[in-house]
Design a protein around this motif. Structure first.
Motif, PDB file in Angstrom:
ATOM      1  N   PHE A 115       0.823  -1.212   0.000  1.00  0.00           N
ATOM      2  CA  PHE A 115       0.000   0.000   0.000  1.00  0.00           C
ATOM      3  C   PHE A 115       0.859   1.266   0.000  1.00  0.00           C
ATOM      4  O   PHE A 115       1.850   1.345   0.733  1.00  0.00           O
ATOM      5  N   PRO A 116       0.473   2.246  -0.774  1.00  0.00           N
ATOM      6  CA  PRO A 116       1.154   3.535  -0.690  1.00  0.00           C
ATOM      7  C   PRO A 116       0.606   4.318   0.504  1.00  0.00           C
ATOM      8  O   PRO A 116      -0.496   4.046   0.989  1.00  0.00           O
ATOM      9  N   GLY A 117       1.390   5.272   0.955  1.00  0.00           N
ATOM     10  CA  GLY A 117       0.885   6.189   1.974  1.00  0.00           C
ATOM     11  C   GLY A 117       0.241   7.377   1.270  1.00  0.00           C
ATOM     12  O   GLY A 117       0.811   7.919   0.318  1.00  0.00           O
ATOM     13  N   VAL A 118      -0.949   7.759   1.692  1.00  0.00           N
ATOM     14  CA  VAL A 118      -1.656   8.892   1.067  1.00  0.00           C
ATOM     15  C   VAL A 118      -2.197   9.810   2.162  1.00  0.00           C
ATOM     16  O   VAL A 118      -2.961   9.380   3.031  1.00  0.00           O
ATOM     17  N   GLN A 119      -1.800  11.072   2.092  1.00  0.00           N
ATOM     18  CA  GLN A 119      -2.322  12.083   3.010  1.00  0.00           C
ATOM     19  C   GLN A 119      -2.964  13.199   2.188  1.00  0.00           C
ATOM     20  O   GLN A 119      -2.444  13.597   1.142  1.00  0.00           O
ATOM     21  N   LEU A 120      -4.094  13.680   2.665  1.00  0.00           N
ATOM     22  CA  LEU A 120      -4.794  14.748   1.961  1.00  0.00           C
ATOM     23  C   LEU A 120      -4.131  16.088   2.267  1.00  0.00           C
ATOM     24  O   LEU A 120      -3.687  16.350   3.385  1.00  0.00           O
ATOM     25  N   VAL A 121      -4.089  16.953   1.239  1.00  0.00           N
ATOM     26  CA  VAL A 121      -3.479  18.275   1.384  1.00  0.00           C
ATOM     27  C   VAL A 121      -4.475  19.324   0.880  1.00  0.00           C
ATOM     28  O   VAL A 121      -5.061  19.170  -0.198  1.00  0.00           O
ATOM     29  N   GLY A 122      -4.655  20.381   1.678  1.00  0.00           N
ATOM     30  CA  GLY A 122      -5.614  21.425   1.324  1.00  0.00           C
ATOM     31  C   GLY A 122      -5.020  22.463   0.388  1.00  0.00           C
ATOM     32  O   GLY A 122      -3.833  22.402   0.008  1.00  0.00           O
ATOM     33  N   PRO A 123      -5.823  23.449   0.029  1.00  0.00           N
ATOM     34  CA  PRO A 123      -5.377  24.481  -0.912  1.00  0.00           C
ATOM     35  C   PRO A 123      -4.302  25.407  -0.354  1.00  0.00           C
ATOM     36  O   PRO A 123      -3.636  26.125  -1.113  1.00  0.00           O
ATOM     37  N   GLY A 125      -1.528  24.495   1.085  1.00  0.00           N
ATOM     38  CA  GLY A 125      -0.179  23.923   1.089  1.00  0.00           C
ATOM     39  C   GLY A 125       0.010  22.845   2.124  1.00  0.00           C
ATOM     40  O   GLY A 125      -0.937  22.346   2.740  1.00  0.00           O
ATOM     41  N   LEU A 126       1.289  22.477   2.324  1.00  0.00           N
ATOM     42  CA  LEU A 126       1.610  21.362   3.209  1.00  0.00           C
ATOM     43  C   LEU A 126       1.257  21.632   4.667  1.00  0.00           C
ATOM     44  O   LEU A 126       1.153  20.701   5.464  1.00  0.00           O
ATOM     45  N   GLY A 127       1.084  22.894   5.014  1.00  0.00           N
ATOM     46  CA  GLY A 127       0.666  23.205   6.385  1.00  0.00           C
ATOM     47  C   GLY A 127      -0.820  22.937   6.581  1.00  0.00           C
ATOM     48  O   GLY A 127      -1.323  22.976   7.708  1.00  0.00           O
ATOM     49  N   ASP A 128      -1.498  22.664   5.501  1.00  0.00           N
ATOM     50  CA  ASP A 128      -2.949  22.447   5.544  1.00  0.00           C
ATOM     51  C   ASP A 128      -3.252  20.991   5.173  1.00  0.00           C
ATOM     52  O   ASP A 128      -3.825  20.704   4.130  1.00  0.00           O
ATOM     53  N   THR A 129      -2.830  20.101   6.023  1.00  0.00           N
ATOM     54  CA  THR A 129      -2.989  18.674   5.719  1.00  0.00           C
ATOM     55  C   THR A 129      -4.216  18.090   6.410  1.00  0.00           C
ATOM     56  O   THR A 129      -4.666  18.584   7.459  1.00  0.00           O
ATOM     57  N   GLY A 130      -4.722  17.031   5.801  1.00  0.00           N
ATOM     58  CA  GLY A 130      -5.878  16.342   6.347  1.00  0.00           C
ATOM     59  C   GLY A 130      -5.504  14.950   6.803  1.00  0.00           C
ATOM     60  O   GLY A 130      -4.330  14.658   7.046  1.00  0.00           O
ATOM     61  N   PRO A 131      -6.473  14.069   6.888  1.00  0.00           N
ATOM     62  CA  PRO A 131      -6.215  12.709   7.389  1.00  0.00           C
ATOM     63  C   PRO A 131      -5.446  11.847   6.389  1.00  0.00           C
ATOM     64  O   PRO A 131      -5.412  12.131   5.191  1.00  0.00           O
ATOM     65  N   ASP A 132      -4.837  10.802   6.920  1.00  0.00           N
ATOM     66  CA  ASP A 132      -4.211   9.786   6.071  1.00  0.00           C
ATOM     67  C   ASP A 132      -5.296   8.816   5.598  1.00  0.00           C
ATOM     68  O   ASP A 132      -6.252   8.527   6.318  1.00  0.00           O
ATOM     69  N   TYR A 168     -10.095  19.223  -0.242  1.00  0.00           N
ATOM     70  CA  TYR A 168      -8.676  18.903  -0.438  1.00  0.00           C
ATOM     71  C   TYR A 168      -8.356  18.909  -1.930  1.00  0.00           C
ATOM     72  O   TYR A 168      -9.067  18.314  -2.735  1.00  0.00           O
ATOM     73  N   THR A 169      -7.286  19.602  -2.254  1.00  0.00           N
ATOM     74  CA  THR A 169      -6.940  19.818  -3.665  1.00  0.00           C
ATOM     75  C   THR A 169      -5.708  19.046  -4.118  1.00  0.00           C
ATOM     76  O   THR A 169      -5.402  19.008  -5.310  1.00  0.00           O
ATOM     77  N   ARG A 170      -5.010  18.433  -3.164  1.00  0.00           N
ATOM     78  CA  ARG A 170      -3.797  17.698  -3.498  1.00  0.00           C
ATOM     79  C   ARG A 170      -3.653  16.460  -2.613  1.00  0.00           C
ATOM     80  O   ARG A 170      -4.317  16.337  -1.587  1.00  0.00           O
ATOM     81  N   LEU A 171      -2.746  15.591  -3.035  1.00  0.00           N
ATOM     82  CA  LEU A 171      -2.427  14.395  -2.260  1.00  0.00           C
ATOM     83  C   LEU A 171      -0.923  14.338  -2.047  1.00  0.00           C
ATOM     84  O   LEU A 171      -0.144  14.678  -2.935  1.00  0.00           O
ATOM     85  N   SER A 172      -0.522  13.904  -0.867  1.00  0.00           N
ATOM     86  CA  SER A 172       0.885  13.609  -0.607  1.00  0.00           C
ATOM     87  C   SER A 172       1.015  12.086  -0.673  1.00  0.00           C
ATOM     88  O   SER A 172       0.463  11.372   0.166  1.00  0.00           O
ATOM     89  N   GLU A 178       8.774   3.266   0.859  1.00  0.00           N
ATOM     90  CA  GLU A 178       9.576   4.483   0.725  1.00  0.00           C
ATOM     91  C   GLU A 178       9.243   5.446   1.863  1.00  0.00           C
ATOM     92  O   GLU A 178       8.199   5.323   2.522  1.00  0.00           O
ATOM     93  N   LYS A 179      10.107   6.404   2.090  1.00  0.00           N
ATOM     94  CA  LYS A 179       9.879   7.398   3.142  1.00  0.00           C
ATOM     95  C   LYS A 179       9.691   8.809   2.582  1.00  0.00           C
ATOM     96  O   LYS A 179       9.301   9.718   3.306  1.00  0.00           O
ATOM     97  N   VAL A 180       9.988   8.968   1.297  1.00  0.00           N
ATOM     98  CA  VAL A 180       9.861  10.279   0.650  1.00  0.00           C
ATOM     99  C   VAL A 180       8.555  10.321  -0.130  1.00  0.00           C
ATOM    100  O   VAL A 180       8.205   9.370  -0.834  1.00  0.00           O
ATOM    101  N   SER A 181       7.840  11.431  -0.007  1.00  0.00           N
ATOM    102  CA  SER A 181       6.546  11.568  -0.674  1.00  0.00           C
ATOM    103  C   SER A 181       6.613  12.560  -1.835  1.00  0.00           C
ATOM    104  O   SER A 181       7.560  13.343  -1.953  1.00  0.00           O
ATOM    105  N   GLU A 182       5.604  12.499  -2.690  1.00  0.00           N
ATOM    106  CA  GLU A 182       5.453  13.429  -3.808  1.00  0.00           C
ATOM    107  C   GLU A 182       4.057  14.031  -3.738  1.00  0.00           C
ATOM    108  O   GLU A 182       3.105  13.375  -3.315  1.00  0.00           O
ATOM    109  N   ILE A 183       3.933  15.273  -4.173  1.00  0.00           N
ATOM    110  CA  ILE A 183       2.637  15.950  -4.182  1.00  0.00           C
ATOM    111  C   ILE A 183       1.947  15.737  -5.528  1.00  0.00           C
ATOM    112  O   ILE A 183       2.560  15.885  -6.585  1.00  0.00           O
ATOM    113  N   VAL A 184       0.671  15.392  -5.470  1.00  0.00           N
ATOM    114  CA  VAL A 184      -0.133  15.191  -6.675  1.00  0.00           C
ATOM    115  C   VAL A 184      -1.267  16.213  -6.673  1.00  0.00           C
ATOM    116  O   VAL A 184      -2.063  16.277  -5.723  1.00  0.00           O
ATOM    117  N   ASP A 185      -1.332  17.024  -7.710  1.00  0.00           N
ATOM    118  CA  ASP A 185      -2.423  17.983  -7.840  1.00  0.00           C
ATOM    119  C   ASP A 185      -3.679  17.279  -8.341  1.00  0.00           C
ATOM    120  O   ASP A 185      -3.641  16.548  -9.336  1.00  0.00           O
TER     121      ASP A 185
END
Length: 216
Positions: A115-123, A125-132, A168-172, A178-185
Protein backbone atom coordinates in the motif's frame (compact mmCIF):
# COMPACT_ATOMS: atom_id res chain seq x y z
CA UNK A 1 30.72 -66.87 -29.40
CA UNK A 2 30.60 -68.55 -25.94
CA UNK A 3 28.16 -71.26 -27.17
CA UNK A 4 30.60 -72.30 -29.87
CA UNK A 5 33.52 -72.69 -27.43
CA UNK A 6 31.86 -75.16 -25.04
CA UNK A 7 31.58 -78.19 -27.49
CA UNK A 8 35.24 -77.75 -28.46
CA UNK A 9 36.33 -78.03 -24.80
CA UNK A 10 34.20 -81.13 -24.04
CA UNK A 11 36.30 -83.80 -25.94
CA UNK A 12 39.57 -82.60 -24.42
CA UNK A 13 38.19 -82.66 -20.90
CA UNK A 14 36.63 -86.15 -21.48
CA UNK A 15 39.93 -87.57 -22.81
CA UNK A 16 41.73 -86.40 -19.71
CA UNK A 17 39.17 -88.26 -17.55
CA UNK A 18 38.41 -85.14 -15.61
CA UNK A 19 34.65 -85.33 -15.68
CA UNK A 20 34.30 -83.73 -12.27
CA UNK A 21 36.76 -81.07 -13.22
CA UNK A 22 34.92 -80.66 -16.49
CA UNK A 23 31.70 -80.25 -14.55
CA UNK A 24 33.29 -77.66 -12.29
CA UNK A 25 34.84 -75.99 -15.30
CA UNK A 26 31.49 -76.00 -17.00
CA UNK A 27 29.94 -74.33 -13.97
CA UNK A 28 32.74 -71.81 -13.94
CA UNK A 29 32.26 -71.16 -17.64
CA UNK A 30 28.53 -70.76 -17.08
CA UNK A 31 29.15 -68.34 -14.25
CA UNK A 32 31.64 -66.50 -16.42
CA UNK A 33 29.19 -66.58 -19.28
CA UNK A 34 26.39 -65.33 -17.06
CA UNK A 35 28.62 -62.54 -15.76
CA UNK A 36 29.62 -61.61 -19.29
CA UNK A 37 25.99 -61.78 -20.41
CA UNK A 38 24.95 -59.65 -17.48
CA UNK A 39 27.66 -57.13 -18.34
CA UNK A 40 26.60 -57.12 -21.96
CA UNK A 41 22.95 -56.73 -21.00
CA UNK A 42 23.86 -53.91 -18.66
CA UNK A 43 25.75 -52.20 -21.45
CA UNK A 44 22.98 -52.72 -24.00
CA UNK A 45 20.17 -51.52 -21.72
CA UNK A 46 22.03 -48.65 -20.19
CA UNK A 47 22.69 -50.23 -16.75
CA UNK A 48 24.42 -48.00 -14.25
CA UNK A 49 25.90 -45.98 -17.07
CA UNK A 50 22.39 -45.11 -18.21
CA UNK A 51 21.46 -44.11 -14.67
CA UNK A 52 24.50 -41.87 -14.44
CA UNK A 53 23.57 -40.33 -17.75
CA UNK A 54 20.07 -39.65 -16.45
CA UNK A 55 21.50 -37.99 -13.35
CA UNK A 56 23.69 -35.83 -15.52
CA UNK A 57 20.67 -34.88 -17.60
CA UNK A 58 18.65 -34.03 -14.48
CA UNK A 59 21.52 -31.93 -13.18
CA UNK A 60 21.67 -30.11 -16.49
CA UNK A 61 17.91 -29.50 -16.38
CA UNK A 62 18.19 -28.18 -12.84
CA UNK A 63 20.98 -25.86 -13.91
CA UNK A 64 18.85 -24.64 -16.79
CA UNK A 65 15.91 -23.95 -14.47
CA UNK A 66 18.21 -22.14 -12.06
CA UNK A 67 19.49 -19.92 -14.88
CA UNK A 68 15.92 -19.19 -15.95
CA UNK A 69 14.91 -18.17 -12.42
CA UNK A 70 18.01 -16.00 -12.13
CA UNK A 71 17.12 -14.31 -15.41
CA UNK A 72 13.59 -13.62 -14.17
CA UNK A 73 14.94 -12.15 -10.95
CA UNK A 74 17.29 -9.86 -12.83
CA UNK A 75 14.45 -8.52 -15.00
CA UNK A 76 12.18 -7.81 -12.03
CA UNK A 77 14.28 -4.77 -11.15
CA UNK A 78 15.04 -3.16 -7.79
CA UNK A 79 12.51 -1.44 -5.56
CA UNK A 80 10.84 1.60 -7.11
CA UNK A 81 12.14 4.84 -5.63
CA UNK A 82 10.14 8.03 -5.18
CA UNK A 83 12.71 9.98 -7.22
CA UNK A 84 12.00 7.80 -10.27
CA UNK A 85 8.21 7.87 -10.06
CA UNK A 86 5.95 10.58 -11.50
CA UNK A 87 2.51 10.56 -9.84
CA UNK A 88 -0.68 11.92 -11.38
CA UNK A 89 -4.40 11.64 -10.67
CA UNK A 90 -7.21 10.89 -13.12
CA UNK A 91 -10.88 10.03 -12.96
CA UNK A 92 -11.97 6.40 -13.08
CA UNK A 93 -15.54 6.97 -14.28
CA UNK A 94 -16.80 5.72 -10.93
CA UNK A 95 -18.33 8.13 -8.44
CA UNK A 96 -16.24 9.04 -5.38
CA UNK A 97 -13.17 7.28 -6.71
CA UNK A 98 -9.83 8.53 -8.05
CA UNK A 99 -7.01 6.58 -9.68
CA UNK A 100 -3.45 7.65 -8.91
CA UNK A 101 -0.86 6.76 -11.56
CA UNK A 102 2.80 6.09 -10.76
CA UNK A 103 4.96 6.31 -13.87
CA UNK A 104 8.48 4.91 -13.93
CA UNK A 105 10.74 7.72 -15.14
CA UNK A 106 13.93 5.75 -14.53
CA UNK A 107 16.07 3.90 -17.08
CA UNK A 108 15.41 0.38 -15.76
CA UNK A 109 12.53 -1.73 -14.48
CA UNK A 110 11.55 -1.50 -10.82
CA UNK A 111 9.15 -3.34 -8.53
CA UNK A 112 6.87 -2.47 -5.64
CA UNK A 113 4.52 -4.29 -3.33
CA UNK A 114 1.88 -3.15 -0.89
CA UNK A 115 0.00 0.00 0.00
CA UNK A 116 1.15 3.54 -0.69
CA UNK A 117 0.88 6.19 1.97
CA UNK A 118 -1.66 8.89 1.07
CA UNK A 119 -2.32 12.08 3.01
CA UNK A 120 -4.79 14.75 1.96
CA UNK A 121 -3.48 18.28 1.38
CA UNK A 122 -5.61 21.43 1.32
CA UNK A 123 -5.38 24.48 -0.91
CA UNK A 124 -3.12 26.27 1.57
CA UNK A 125 -0.18 23.92 1.09
CA UNK A 126 1.61 21.36 3.21
CA UNK A 127 0.67 23.20 6.38
CA UNK A 128 -2.95 22.45 5.54
CA UNK A 129 -2.99 18.67 5.72
CA UNK A 130 -5.88 16.34 6.35
CA UNK A 131 -6.21 12.71 7.39
CA UNK A 132 -4.21 9.79 6.07
CA UNK A 133 -6.08 7.35 3.86
CA UNK A 134 -6.97 4.08 5.57
CA UNK A 135 -6.09 0.79 3.88
CA UNK A 136 -8.76 -1.39 2.36
CA UNK A 137 -8.77 -5.17 2.72
CA UNK A 138 -7.71 -5.71 -0.91
CA UNK A 139 -4.81 -8.18 -1.23
CA UNK A 140 -1.52 -6.71 -2.37
CA UNK A 141 0.66 -8.19 -5.11
CA UNK A 142 4.12 -7.39 -6.44
CA UNK A 143 4.14 -5.34 -9.63
CA UNK A 144 7.06 -4.60 -11.95
CA UNK A 145 7.07 -1.60 -14.27
CA UNK A 146 9.54 -0.93 -17.03
CA UNK A 147 10.84 2.49 -18.06
CA UNK A 148 7.93 4.68 -19.19
CA UNK A 149 5.30 2.27 -17.82
CA UNK A 150 2.82 2.87 -15.02
CA UNK A 151 1.15 1.13 -12.16
CA UNK A 152 -1.89 2.55 -10.41
CA UNK A 153 -3.87 2.46 -7.22
CA UNK A 154 -7.40 3.53 -6.33
CA UNK A 155 -8.42 6.12 -3.78
CA UNK A 156 -12.01 5.99 -2.47
CA UNK A 157 -13.68 8.75 -0.45
CA UNK A 158 -16.97 9.50 1.26
CA UNK A 159 -18.11 13.00 0.27
CA UNK A 160 -19.36 15.45 2.88
CA UNK A 161 -23.11 16.00 2.98
CA UNK A 162 -23.26 18.39 5.94
CA UNK A 163 -22.12 21.49 4.06
CA UNK A 164 -19.32 22.10 6.56
CA UNK A 165 -16.72 19.73 5.19
CA UNK A 166 -13.14 20.38 4.15
CA UNK A 167 -11.98 20.48 0.52
CA UNK A 168 -8.68 18.90 -0.44
CA UNK A 169 -6.94 19.82 -3.67
CA UNK A 170 -3.80 17.70 -3.50
CA UNK A 171 -2.43 14.39 -2.26
CA UNK A 172 0.88 13.61 -0.61
CA UNK A 173 1.79 10.17 -1.97
CA UNK A 174 4.51 7.90 -0.58
CA UNK A 175 5.23 4.75 -2.64
CA UNK A 176 5.29 1.40 -0.79
CA UNK A 177 8.38 0.93 1.41
CA UNK A 178 9.58 4.48 0.72
CA UNK A 179 9.88 7.40 3.14
CA UNK A 180 9.86 10.28 0.65
CA UNK A 181 6.55 11.57 -0.67
CA UNK A 182 5.45 13.43 -3.81
CA UNK A 183 2.64 15.95 -4.18
CA UNK A 184 -0.13 15.19 -6.68
CA UNK A 185 -2.42 17.98 -7.84
CA UNK A 186 -6.05 16.91 -8.05
CA UNK A 187 -7.13 19.90 -10.18
CA UNK A 188 -10.81 19.39 -11.06
CA UNK A 189 -10.84 16.16 -9.07
CA UNK A 190 -10.63 18.02 -5.73
CA UNK A 191 -13.13 16.64 -3.25
CA UNK A 192 -14.74 17.58 0.05
CA UNK A 193 -15.05 15.25 3.03
CA UNK A 194 -16.22 15.71 6.58
CA UNK A 195 -14.04 18.06 8.61
CA UNK A 196 -14.53 16.07 11.80
CA UNK A 197 -12.00 13.36 12.57
CA UNK A 198 -14.49 10.82 13.91
CA UNK A 199 -13.72 7.13 14.35
CA UNK A 200 -14.39 5.97 10.80
CA UNK A 201 -12.10 7.27 8.05
CA UNK A 202 -13.59 9.00 5.02
CA UNK A 203 -10.76 8.08 2.61
CA UNK A 204 -9.50 4.61 1.70
CA UNK A 205 -6.60 3.45 -0.43
CA UNK A 206 -6.05 0.19 -2.34
CA UNK A 207 -2.60 -1.41 -2.86
CA UNK A 208 -0.62 -0.66 -6.00
CA UNK A 209 -1.27 -2.83 -9.01
CA UNK A 210 -4.70 -1.65 -10.16
CA UNK A 211 -3.28 -1.60 -13.67
CA UNK A 212 0.13 -2.10 -15.24
CA UNK A 213 0.93 -0.80 -18.71
CA UNK A 214 1.70 2.27 -20.76
CA UNK A 215 -1.25 4.48 -20.00
CA UNK A 216 -3.99 2.19 -21.32
Amino acid sequence: MRVKKMPALAPILAAAGLSLTACNSSDGSSASANTSASTAASSSTGGKGSTSGSSSSDSSTGSSKGSELAARSSTSGSRCKTDHLAPSATATGTKNEIVVNLKNTGSSACSMHGFPGVQLVGPDGLGDTGPDAARTDVSASTVTIGPGEETRFLLHFIPDTSGSGKTYTRLSVTPPNEKVSEIVDLNDLAFTISASSGNAPDVYVDPVGYHVGSGK
